[in-house]
Scaffold this motif. Structure first.
Motif, mmCIF file in Angstrom:
data_model
loop_
_atom_site.group_PDB
_atom_site.id
_atom_site.type_symbol
_atom_site.label_atom_id
_atom_site.label_comp_id
_atom_site.label_asym_id
_atom_site.label_seq_id
_atom_site.Cartn_x
_atom_site.Cartn_y
_atom_site.Cartn_z
ATOM 1 N N ALA A 35 0.738 -0.850 0.553
ATOM 2 C CA ALA A 35 -0.123 -0.292 -0.065
ATOM 3 C C ALA A 35 1.208 1.025 -0.124
ATOM 4 O O ALA A 35 0.232 1.752 -0.308
ATOM 5 C CB ALA A 35 -0.663 0.319 0.966
ATOM 6 N N GLN A 36 1.952 1.198 0.439
ATOM 7 C CA GLN A 36 3.277 1.753 0.442
ATOM 8 C C GLN A 36 3.254 2.962 -0.422
ATOM 9 O O GLN A 36 3.860 4.163 -0.927
ATOM 10 C CB GLN A 36 4.079 2.200 1.487
ATOM 11 N N TYR A 38 1.980 3.629 -3.033
ATOM 12 C CA TYR A 38 0.504 4.685 -4.227
ATOM 13 C C TYR A 38 0.312 5.146 -3.113
ATOM 14 O O TYR A 38 0.864 5.106 -1.451
ATOM 15 C CB TYR A 38 -0.841 3.702 -3.801
ATOM 16 N N THR A 39 -0.416 6.486 -3.531
ATOM 17 C CA THR A 39 -0.548 7.623 -3.152
ATOM 18 C C THR A 39 -1.620 7.987 -2.466
ATOM 19 O O THR A 39 -2.555 6.749 -1.958
ATOM 20 C CB THR A 39 -1.039 9.161 -4.223
ATOM 21 N N PRO A 40 -2.099 9.013 -1.330
ATOM 22 C CA PRO A 40 -3.032 7.951 -0.187
ATOM 23 C C PRO A 40 -3.688 8.504 -0.397
ATOM 24 O O PRO A 40 -5.680 7.874 -0.154
ATOM 25 C CB PRO A 40 -2.900 9.538 1.190
ATOM 26 N N SER A 42 -5.043 6.857 -3.847
ATOM 27 C CA SER A 42 -5.246 6.591 -5.128
ATOM 28 C C SER A 42 -6.270 5.503 -5.397
ATOM 29 O O SER A 42 -6.329 5.529 -3.708
ATOM 30 C CB SER A 42 -3.448 4.966 -4.936
ATOM 31 N N ARG A 54 -4.988 4.028 0.542
ATOM 32 C CA ARG A 54 -4.045 3.764 0.917
ATOM 33 C C ARG A 54 -4.410 2.414 2.052
ATOM 34 O O ARG A 54 -4.297 0.630 1.684
ATOM 35 C CB ARG A 54 -2.887 4.210 1.506
ATOM 36 N N GLN A 55 -5.704 2.604 2.476
ATOM 37 C CA GLN A 55 -5.756 1.876 3.812
ATOM 38 C C GLN A 55 -7.454 0.945 3.221
ATOM 39 O O GLN A 55 -7.391 -0.287 3.417
ATOM 40 C CB GLN A 55 -7.006 2.650 5.002
ATOM 41 N N ILE A 57 -6.834 -0.023 0.556
ATOM 42 C CA ILE A 57 -5.819 -0.781 -0.360
ATOM 43 C C ILE A 57 -5.753 -2.101 0.581
ATOM 44 O O ILE A 57 -5.504 -3.073 0.038
ATOM 45 C CB ILE A 57 -4.927 -0.078 -1.329
ATOM 46 N N GLU A 58 -4.566 -0.973 1.627
ATOM 47 C CA GLU A 58 -4.063 -2.320 2.715
ATOM 48 C C GLU A 58 -5.886 -3.057 2.817
ATOM 49 O O GLU A 58 -5.041 -4.753 2.632
ATOM 50 C CB GLU A 58 -4.174 -1.894 3.742
ATOM 51 N N LEU A 116 4.903 7.472 -6.837
ATOM 52 C CA LEU A 116 3.917 7.429 -5.925
ATOM 53 C C LEU A 116 2.913 6.611 -6.875
ATOM 54 O O LEU A 116 2.389 7.696 -8.173
ATOM 55 C CB LEU A 116 3.125 7.504 -5.365
#
Length: 155
Positions: A35-36, A38-40, A42, A54-55, A57-58, A116
Motif C-alpha cells: 500500500a505504501q 500508492y498515493t494516499p 490512489s 491506502r487503507q 488498498i491494504e 507513487l
C-alpha cells in the motif's frame, strides 16, 4: 513527502525496474508494504471492485491474500510513456479447497512526480489449472532472477 524511485519521466530501463519492484512488492504478500507504493488517495479498479486510498488498498490486499493462497506473480512491461506504465501479468494461486488457478491480466498505471501510483486499472481473468500445469515454482516471496518471465514461459 513519500518518494518511490524510479520516478517519472520513465525511461525504458526505469519503467522495467518499476515493474519488477511492483512485482517484488506484491510477491511479499505484505499488504501494508504494498500500500505504501500508492498515493494516499490512489484509485483502483480491480476486476469489478473500486478501491480508493491506502487503507482501502491494504484492506483489499489482506482479503485477497487470505483467499488466494500460495500466491506467485510475474509482471512484464508492455508499454510506457513519461508518467504511465502498462503491464501484463500472470499469477498462480490455490483456493481453500486446494484447487489451483492461473490469473491473467493487464494493468494500466499512472504515477505522480514522486513515483507513487495514483491510478491502477486492472483487468483479470481466472483459469482453473491442474497442479501439474503450474509454472511458478519458487519459494514464496520474490521471484528469483533466474526464473523465466512470462514471455520465456510462453504465457
Amino acid at each position: 513527502m513519500d518518494s518511490r524511485p524510479p520516478v517519472p519521466p520513465f525511461t525504458p530501463a526505469g519503467a522495467a525496474l518499476k515493474v519488477r519492484l511492483a512485482e517484488d512488492g506484491w510477491n511479499s504478500r505484505d499488504p501494508a508494504r504494498v500500500a505504501q507504493a500508492y498515493t494516499p488517495d490512489s484509485r483502483w479498479r480491480n476486476r469489478n471492485e473500486f478501491v480508493q486510498g491506502r487503507q482501502a488498498i491494504e484492506d483489499f490486499l489482506t482479503r485477497k491474500w487470505q483467499h488466494e493462497r500460495e500466491y506467485r506473480l510475474i509482471k512484464e512491461l508492455w508499454a510506457h510513456d513519461e508518467r504511465r506504465i502498462a503491464v501484463r501479468f500472470a499469477y498462480e494461486w490455490q483456493d481453500a479447497e486446494g484447487r489451483w488457478f492461473r490469473s491473467y491480466g493487464n494493468e494500466n498505471w499512472l504515477f505522480d512526480g514522486q513515483g507513487l501510483m495514483q491510478l491502477r486499472y486492472a483487468s483479470i481473468n481466472d483459469l482453473a489449472i491442474d497442479e501439474g500445469e503450474r509454472h511458478f515454482h519458487w519459494p514464496l516471496g520474490r521471484r528469483p532472477d533466474t526464473h523465466p518471465g512470462l514471455s520465456a514461459l510462453g504465457l
